[in-house]
Design a protein around this motif. Structure first.
Motif, short mmCIF file in Angstrom:
data_model
loop_
_atom_site.label_atom_id
_atom_site.label_comp_id
_atom_site.label_asym_id
_atom_site.label_seq_id
_atom_site.Cartn_x
_atom_site.Cartn_y
_atom_site.Cartn_z
N PRO A 189 0.80 -1.24 0.00
CA PRO A 189 0.00 0.00 0.00
C PRO A 189 0.83 1.29 0.00
CG PRO A 189 -0.87 -1.54 1.61
CD PRO A 189 0.41 -2.12 1.11
N LYS A 192 -8.15 8.60 -3.39
CA LYS A 192 -8.06 7.29 -4.05
C LYS A 192 -9.34 6.92 -4.81
CE LYS A 192 -4.05 6.36 -2.04
NZ LYS A 192 -3.83 7.65 -1.39
N TRP A 197 -4.04 0.07 -5.05
CA TRP A 197 -4.37 0.35 -3.66
C TRP A 197 -5.71 -0.28 -3.30
CZ3 TRP A 197 -8.04 3.04 -0.79
CH2 TRP A 197 -7.68 3.34 0.53
N HIS A 198 -6.70 -0.15 -4.20
CA HIS A 198 -7.99 -0.77 -3.94
C HIS A 198 -7.90 -2.29 -3.96
CE1 HIS A 198 -10.72 2.62 -3.58
NE2 HIS A 198 -10.01 3.23 -4.52
N LYS A 205 -6.38 -3.30 -0.78
CA LYS A 205 -7.36 -3.07 0.29
C LYS A 205 -8.36 -4.22 0.35
CE LYS A 205 -10.77 0.31 1.75
NZ LYS A 205 -11.44 1.55 1.42
N ARG A 243 -6.43 -7.43 1.67
CA ARG A 243 -6.10 -7.43 3.10
C ARG A 243 -7.28 -7.09 4.00
NH1 ARG A 243 -0.19 -4.61 3.45
NH2 ARG A 243 0.82 -5.97 1.94
N SER A 266 -10.30 -4.29 5.11
CA SER A 266 -10.41 -2.82 5.14
C SER A 266 -9.40 -2.19 6.09
CB SER A 266 -11.83 -2.42 5.55
OG SER A 266 -12.09 -2.91 6.84
N SER A 267 -8.32 -2.89 6.43
CA SER A 267 -7.33 -2.34 7.34
C SER A 267 -6.35 -1.38 6.68
CB SER A 267 -6.53 -3.47 8.00
OG SER A 267 -5.78 -4.16 7.01
N VAL A 268 -6.35 -1.26 5.34
CA VAL A 268 -5.41 -0.39 4.63
C VAL A 268 -5.85 1.03 4.75
CG1 VAL A 268 -4.39 0.14 2.42
CG2 VAL A 268 -4.81 -2.21 3.04
#
Length: 142
Positions: free
Chosen positions: A22, A80, A131-132, A135, A138, A140-142
């Motif tokens: 990220p 973003k 990035w999405h 996200k 992983r 929604s912790s990003v």
């Protein structure tokens, strides 16, 4: 230094970063934000210089619309939004093509900057999309 850190630092290219986490995705997306800021700054500076050089002429509002659009696109890329990143790339390429068709000499002179701005907007599209993806991967912790 671990192999993973060494490989990630070797793959970190300023113009075309290898997006694996990220932080690098955020860096790639921020290139579009910087490009929008530079475009807005130079456009405002050019308008102010025109107003100083030609005080009797009316100010053209079309460049200020361009400033507003790229300002909003920069904010969208910072948040973003995928649509903002794509819109920034398409709008910049469209404006450069229009500039090339109306004033080819100015477009040829500014084509050096166009390469870097185009790369910045392409990287912003890559960064926002990755990035999405990271996200979602992983959670929604990003």
């Amino acid at each position: 230094m671990s192999d993973e850190n060494r490989n990630s630092s070797r793959n970190f290219n300023k113009f075309w970063p290898h997006i694996t986490n990220p932080e690098v995705a955020h860096y790639a997306a921020s290139q579009g934000v910087w490009a929008c800021g530079i475009i807005c700054g130079f456009t405002v500076l050019n308008t102010i210089m025109f107003m100083i050089d030609y005080p009797d002429r009316p100010v053209d509002l079309v460049p200020l619309v361009k400033v507003a659009l790229f300002g909003l696109i920069g904010i969208g890329i910072h948040k973003k939004y995928k649509a903002s990143a794509i819109t920034g790339l398409v709008l910049y390429l469209l404006l450069f093509i229009l500039k090339f068709s109306f004033t080819p000499i100015q477009a040829i002179i500014s084509s050096f900057f166009a390469v870097f701005f185009t790369l910045a907007f392409i990287n912003s599209v890559r960064g926002v999309h990755k990035w999405h993806a990271l996200k979602l991967e992983r959670g929604s912790s990003v």
